[in-house]
Design a protein around this motif. Structure first.
Motif, PDB file in Angstrom:
ATOM      1  N   LEU A  99     -20.739  13.482  24.532  1.00  0.00           N
ATOM      2  CA  LEU A  99     -21.643  13.103  25.614  1.00  0.00           C
ATOM      3  C   LEU A  99     -22.865  14.007  25.661  1.00  0.00           C
ATOM      4  CD1 LEU A  99     -22.241  11.391  28.136  1.00  0.00           C
ATOM      5  CD2 LEU A  99     -20.888  13.025  29.453  1.00  0.00           C
ATOM      6  N   GLU A 100     -22.665  15.293  25.443  1.00  0.00           N
ATOM      7  CA  GLU A 100     -23.768  16.232  25.582  1.00  0.00           C
ATOM      8  C   GLU A 100     -24.653  16.287  24.348  1.00  0.00           C
ATOM      9  OE1 GLU A 100     -24.504  20.908  26.868  1.00  0.00           O
ATOM     10  OE2 GLU A 100     -22.499  20.040  26.836  1.00  0.00           O
ATOM     11  N   LEU A 101     -24.059  16.175  23.159  1.00  0.00           N
ATOM     12  CA  LEU A 101     -24.842  16.329  21.937  1.00  0.00           C
ATOM     13  C   LEU A 101     -25.342  15.003  21.373  1.00  0.00           C
ATOM     14  CD1 LEU A 101     -22.851  19.122  20.039  1.00  0.00           C
ATOM     15  CD2 LEU A 101     -24.787  19.344  21.600  1.00  0.00           C
ATOM     16  N   ASN A 102     -24.659  13.905  21.636  1.00  0.00           N
ATOM     17  CA  ASN A 102     -25.058  12.621  21.056  1.00  0.00           C
ATOM     18  C   ASN A 102     -25.723  11.686  22.064  1.00  0.00           C
ATOM     19  OD1 ASN A 102     -22.597  13.666  19.404  1.00  0.00           O
ATOM     20  ND2 ASN A 102     -23.548  12.185  18.056  1.00  0.00           N
ATOM     21  N   ILE A 103     -25.200  11.624  23.278  1.00  0.00           N
ATOM     22  CA  ILE A 103     -25.735  10.700  24.274  1.00  0.00           C
ATOM     23  C   ILE A 103     -26.848  11.343  25.083  1.00  0.00           C
ATOM     24  CG2 ILE A 103     -25.184   9.253  26.249  1.00  0.00           C
ATOM     25  CD1 ILE A 103     -24.001   8.230  23.681  1.00  0.00           C
ATOM     26  N   ALA A 104     -26.605  12.553  25.590  1.00  0.00           N
ATOM     27  CA  ALA A 104     -27.591  13.193  26.469  1.00  0.00           C
ATOM     28  C   ALA A 104     -28.890  13.515  25.746  1.00  0.00           C
ATOM     29  CB  ALA A 104     -26.998  14.473  27.065  1.00  0.00           C
ATOM     30  N   THR A 105     -28.818  13.806  24.438  1.00  0.00           N
ATOM     31  CA  THR A 105     -30.047  14.122  23.701  1.00  0.00           C
ATOM     32  C   THR A 105     -30.892  12.898  23.434  1.00  0.00           C
ATOM     33  OG1 THR A 105     -28.789  13.948  21.628  1.00  0.00           O
ATOM     34  CG2 THR A 105     -29.019  16.147  22.610  1.00  0.00           C
ATOM     35  N   ASN A 106     -30.260  11.712  23.333  1.00  0.00           N
ATOM     36  CA  ASN A 106     -31.014  10.485  23.057  1.00  0.00           C
ATOM     37  C   ASN A 106     -30.297   9.293  23.682  1.00  0.00           C
ATOM     38  OD1 ASN A 106     -32.875   8.661  22.038  1.00  0.00           O
ATOM     39  ND2 ASN A 106     -31.913   8.537  20.033  1.00  0.00           N
ATOM     40  N   PRO A 107     -30.316   9.159  25.012  1.00  0.00           N
ATOM     41  CA  PRO A 107     -29.697   7.991  25.644  1.00  0.00           C
ATOM     42  C   PRO A 107     -30.571   6.756  25.439  1.00  0.00           C
ATOM     43  CG  PRO A 107     -30.696   9.378  27.306  1.00  0.00           C
ATOM     44  CD  PRO A 107     -30.869  10.098  26.008  1.00  0.00           C
ATOM     45  N   ASP A 108     -30.038   5.763  24.776  1.00  0.00           N
ATOM     46  CA  ASP A 108     -30.837   4.581  24.467  1.00  0.00           C
ATOM     47  C   ASP A 108     -30.425   3.423  25.353  1.00  0.00           C
ATOM     48  OD1 ASP A 108     -29.199   2.373  22.500  1.00  0.00           O
ATOM     49  OD2 ASP A 108     -28.300   4.357  22.723  1.00  0.00           O
ATOM     50  N   MET A 109     -31.341   2.488  25.520  1.00  0.00           N
ATOM     51  CA  MET A 109     -31.091   1.249  26.236  1.00  0.00           C
ATOM     52  C   MET A 109     -31.053   0.044  25.308  1.00  0.00           C
ATOM     53  SD  MET A 109     -30.673   1.730  29.541  1.00  0.00           S
ATOM     54  CE  MET A 109     -29.612   3.089  29.004  1.00  0.00           C
ATOM     55  N   TYR A 110     -31.296   0.264  24.025  1.00  0.00           N
ATOM     56  CA  TYR A 110     -31.322  -0.843  23.069  1.00  0.00           C
ATOM     57  C   TYR A 110     -29.933  -1.474  22.948  1.00  0.00           C
ATOM     58  CZ  TYR A 110     -32.053  -3.378  18.685  1.00  0.00           C
ATOM     59  OH  TYR A 110     -32.121  -4.352  17.727  1.00  0.00           O
ATOM     60  N   GLY A 111     -28.926  -0.650  22.680  1.00  0.00           N
ATOM     61  CA  GLY A 111     -27.573  -1.181  22.557  1.00  0.00           C
ATOM     62  C   GLY A 111     -27.048  -1.783  23.836  1.00  0.00           C
ATOM     63  N   PRO A 112     -27.116  -1.081  24.989  1.00  0.00           N
ATOM     64  CA  PRO A 112     -26.620  -1.679  26.233  1.00  0.00           C
ATOM     65  C   PRO A 112     -27.307  -2.974  26.622  1.00  0.00           C
ATOM     66  CG  PRO A 112     -26.824   0.691  26.482  1.00  0.00           C
ATOM     67  CD  PRO A 112     -27.406   0.355  25.144  1.00  0.00           C
ATOM     68  N   VAL A 113     -28.612  -3.087  26.419  1.00  0.00           N
ATOM     69  CA  VAL A 113     -29.313  -4.317  26.790  1.00  0.00           C
ATOM     70  C   VAL A 113     -28.813  -5.497  25.967  1.00  0.00           C
ATOM     71  CG1 VAL A 113     -31.554  -5.476  26.687  1.00  0.00           C
ATOM     72  CG2 VAL A 113     -31.386  -3.214  27.716  1.00  0.00           C
ATOM     73  N   TRP A 114     -28.686  -5.316  24.660  1.00  0.00           N
ATOM     74  CA  TRP A 114     -28.218  -6.409  23.807  1.00  0.00           C
ATOM     75  C   TRP A 114     -26.754  -6.736  24.062  1.00  0.00           C
ATOM     76  CZ3 TRP A 114     -30.917  -9.971  21.640  1.00  0.00           C
ATOM     77  CH2 TRP A 114     -32.220  -9.707  21.237  1.00  0.00           C
ATOM     78  N   SER A 193     -19.772  20.667  29.484  1.00  0.00           N
ATOM     79  CA  SER A 193     -19.255  19.888  30.606  1.00  0.00           C
ATOM     80  C   SER A 193     -20.267  19.814  31.738  1.00  0.00           C
ATOM     81  CB  SER A 193     -17.942  20.502  31.117  1.00  0.00           C
ATOM     82  OG  SER A 193     -18.139  21.847  31.463  1.00  0.00           O
ATOM     83  N   ARG A 194     -21.511  19.879  31.456  1.00  0.00           N
ATOM     84  CA  ARG A 194     -22.523  19.753  32.488  1.00  0.00           C
ATOM     85  C   ARG A 194     -22.573  18.323  33.006  1.00  0.00           C
ATOM     86  NH1 ARG A 194     -27.817  22.131  29.817  1.00  0.00           N
ATOM     87  NH2 ARG A 194     -27.011  20.819  28.133  1.00  0.00           N
ATOM     88  N   SER A 195     -23.067  18.173  34.233  1.00  0.00           N
ATOM     89  CA  SER A 195     -23.123  16.847  34.842  1.00  0.00           C
ATOM     90  C   SER A 195     -24.099  15.968  34.059  1.00  0.00           C
ATOM     91  CB  SER A 195     -23.557  16.966  36.295  1.00  0.00           C
ATOM     92  OG  SER A 195     -23.609  15.695  36.896  1.00  0.00           O
ATOM     93  N   PRO A 196     -23.670  14.790  33.621  1.00  0.00           N
ATOM     94  CA  PRO A 196     -24.566  13.938  32.823  1.00  0.00           C
ATOM     95  C   PRO A 196     -25.622  13.293  33.685  1.00  0.00           C
ATOM     96  CG  PRO A 196     -22.485  12.829  33.199  1.00  0.00           C
ATOM     97  CD  PRO A 196     -22.331  14.206  33.778  1.00  0.00           C
ATOM     98  N   SER A 197     -26.680  12.853  33.048  1.00  0.00           N
ATOM     99  CA  SER A 197     -27.761  12.176  33.749  1.00  0.00           C
ATOM    100  C   SER A 197     -27.383  10.720  34.019  1.00  0.00           C
ATOM    101  CB  SER A 197     -29.052  12.234  32.932  1.00  0.00           C
ATOM    102  OG  SER A 197     -28.889  11.542  31.701  1.00  0.00           O
TER     103      SER A 197
END
Length: 310
Positions: A99-114, A193-197
């Motif tokens: 979550l911290e190294l893969n998602i938080a550094t580059n949260p994308d909307m491309y996959g979720p939108v499709w 374990s920081r709080s995610p955005s």
């Protein structure tokens, strides 16, 4: 002075060399290819870094109503999207720091939108197929276009409201002072374990719905046992993979156990609601037709005849 002839114009002449003085510098034409070679590699790197920083600053300073503002949310390649879909469907595939190294550094909307758009139309189309199979022999069956709006409302609200509520709960119930030692150990081992955005949570929840695309097609099978087994399988795989990604952030909360149960219940309610509303046929017995009693006309014959006197 002798007049210039045509032979003089066509003949080659020697010109004296111009000697450079120590104080003068050689001038190079702006279009000369030697100019690019004369620039040092360090200067080229500095210019490239400066242009990259200017581009980032332009993207950060873009208006929320401009295309450049949303472009950074779709800056992802195909392999990253495929990897995130697989991680959302396969439990224990994500590492502790995913979550911290893969998602938080580059949260994308491309996959979720499709994924959300595909799931909306898949549920609507498969739901109408299930309705057609349930009404086999009914010549008055019609396609229900309202299923598209119903599925879109349910999926979009779930993808936005549930991560928003989770983000608020994690912000409110976090206990950073009590877990400073654990956080330092997690940072050393790579499991932050920081709080995610909020954007990271929406991204994770958007990918977690990918498993319901093939499941919604299989829900058209009109067997209650198979439909419920698909619900349990989809919820188990998706929620387990979702908790694997979110557990480093959830364990900071004072109500981590209740948060885990709420995530599981919300995921189960979504899947069960899809199956029951769009695909499940109600187990109702056909009404028993009672025979219509026709009125019977009764004729009464008088057997007593009057006796005639002689």
């Amino acid at each position: 002075m002798e007049p210039t002839t045509a032979d003089d114009l066509l003949s080659f002449k020697e010109f004296p060399l111009i000697q450079e003085t120590s104080g003068s510098s050689a001038q190079i034409n702006i279009n000369s290819p030697q100019r690019s070679a004369s620039i040092s590699p360090t200067r080229q790197q500095d210019e490239g870094t400066g242009s990259g920083q200017e581009g980032q600053q332009a993207g950060k300073g873009a208006s929320i109503f401009s295309f450049e503002y949303y472009q950074k949310f779709f800056d992802v390649d195909t392999m990253t999207v495929v990897d995130r879909i697989a991680t959302a469907m396969i439990p224990k595939r994500a590492p502790a720091n995913y979550l911290e190294l893969n998602i938080a550094t580059n949260p994308d909307m491309y996959g979720p939108v499709w994924i959300v758009l595909t799931l909306i139309f898949t549920i609507a189309i498969s739901g109408n197929m299930a309705s057609y199979l349930q009404n086999t022999g009914n010549h008055h069956w019609r396609y229900n276009f309202h299923l598209v709006s119903y599925s879109a409302t349910a999926i979009i609200l779930y993808t936005v409201l549930v991560p928003s509520a989770l983000w608020g709960i994690l912000k409110w119930s976090s206990r950073p002072h009590e877990l400073d030692i654990e956080d330092s150990n997690d940072d050393e081992t790579g499991g932050g374990s920081r709080s995610p955005s909020l954007l990271s949570l929406i991204c994770v929840y958007g990918y977690s719905l990918a498993i319901y695309i093939p499941v919604s097609v299989l829900w058209t099978v009109q067997v209650s046992l198979i439909q419920w087994l698909l619900v349990i399988t989809g919820v188990f795989l998706s929620s387990f993979a979702l908790l694997t990604v979110l557990i480093p952030a959830i364990k900071r909360s004072r109500y981590s156990l209740f948060i885990v149960l709420a995530i599981e219940l919300a995921h189960f309610a979504l899947a069960a609601g899809f199956m029951l509303y769009f695909f499940h046929a109600p187990d109702t017995e056909p009404p028993v037709e009672t025979p219509m009693h026709k009125p019977i006309a009764s004729v009464v014959v008088n057997t007593t005849m009057p006796v005639k006197k002689m």
